[in-house]
Design a protein around this motif. Structure first.
Motif, PDB file in Angstrom:
ATOM      1  N   ARG A 148     182.267  20.548 165.026  1.00  0.00           N
ATOM      2  CA  ARG A 148     183.439  20.369 164.161  1.00  0.00           C
ATOM      3  C   ARG A 148     184.602  21.241 164.623  1.00  0.00           C
ATOM      4  O   ARG A 148     185.752  20.813 164.635  1.00  0.00           O
ATOM      5  CB  ARG A 148     183.091  20.719 162.715  1.00  0.00           C
ATOM      6  CG  ARG A 148     182.318  19.678 161.979  1.00  0.00           C
ATOM      7  CD  ARG A 148     182.076  20.104 160.530  1.00  0.00           C
ATOM      8  NE  ARG A 148     181.248  19.143 159.840  1.00  0.00           N
ATOM      9  CZ  ARG A 148     179.929  19.235 159.740  1.00  0.00           C
ATOM     10  NH1 ARG A 148     179.281  20.255 160.262  1.00  0.00           N
ATOM     11  NH2 ARG A 148     179.257  18.311 159.095  1.00  0.00           N
ATOM     12  N   GLU A 172     184.410  12.166 157.812  1.00  0.00           N
ATOM     13  CA  GLU A 172     183.001  12.417 157.484  1.00  0.00           C
ATOM     14  C   GLU A 172     182.645  11.836 156.111  1.00  0.00           C
ATOM     15  O   GLU A 172     181.593  11.202 155.958  1.00  0.00           O
ATOM     16  CB  GLU A 172     182.696  13.917 157.485  1.00  0.00           C
ATOM     17  CG  GLU A 172     182.569  14.520 158.848  1.00  0.00           C
ATOM     18  CD  GLU A 172     182.062  15.956 158.799  1.00  0.00           C
ATOM     19  OE1 GLU A 172     181.132  16.248 158.023  1.00  0.00           O
ATOM     20  OE2 GLU A 172     182.599  16.781 159.552  1.00  0.00           O
ATOM     21  N   ALA A 222     187.367  15.904 157.786  1.00  0.00           N
ATOM     22  CA  ALA A 222     186.527  15.868 156.587  1.00  0.00           C
ATOM     23  C   ALA A 222     186.577  14.499 155.913  1.00  0.00           C
ATOM     24  O   ALA A 222     185.546  13.986 155.457  1.00  0.00           O
ATOM     25  CB  ALA A 222     186.962  16.963 155.614  1.00  0.00           C
ATOM     26  N   SER A 258     180.409  18.569 154.203  1.00  0.00           N
ATOM     27  CA  SER A 258     181.705  18.240 154.822  1.00  0.00           C
ATOM     28  C   SER A 258     182.824  19.084 154.236  1.00  0.00           C
ATOM     29  O   SER A 258     183.665  19.623 154.959  1.00  0.00           O
ATOM     30  CB  SER A 258     182.041  16.759 154.632  1.00  0.00           C
ATOM     31  OG  SER A 258     181.123  15.948 155.299  1.00  0.00           O
TER      32      SER A 258
END
Length: 126
Positions: free
Chosen positions: A7, A85, A82, A97
């Protein structure tokens, strides 16, 4: 590569892509250099890039007194990851997330970034 690291690297690559108009695959290769690529990292970078219009629309619909263009690049990039996700990767729990996004905001943004990101993402999942 751990998902947290993926990430973080995806954030750095997408941040650069927001400034420079490169192809996602080239940006990943250039960023990683000799490091081995990661499937989750590729999924994040390519997914956010491919679905950016839809992601930006979701974010915009959940902003109060803000426009997506007014959000600083750091927060905007983290929100995009995010949101991708939350809407496109079912295997990642929503709270994971959000927590990861808040942590990225606290690391790369200013002292209010984490709270701002948490607020927007909480509205998105509500």
């Amino acid at each position: 590569m751990k998902r947290h690291t993926a990430r973080e690297k995806a954030f750095q690559i997408l941040f650069q892509l927001d400034i420079n108009d490169n192809e996602p695959k080239q940006a990943i290769e250039a960023f990683l250099e000799s490091e081995e690529s990661d499937e989750f990292l590729k999924m994040l970078v390519e997914g956010v890039t491919a679905h950016r219009e839809k992601i930006d629309s979701i974010i915009s619909d959940n902003l109060e007194n803000w426009t997506i263009n007014r959000i600083a690049s750091v927060e905007r990039t983290i929100l995009r990851i995010a949101t991708f996700e939350l809407h496109f990767i079912e295997e990642v729990p929503k709270n994971v997330s959000i927590n990861e996004a808040v942590e990225l905001g606290n690391t790369y943004g200013d002292d209010k970034s984490g709270k701002f990101i948490n607020g927007v993402l909480s509205k998105i999942i509500a």
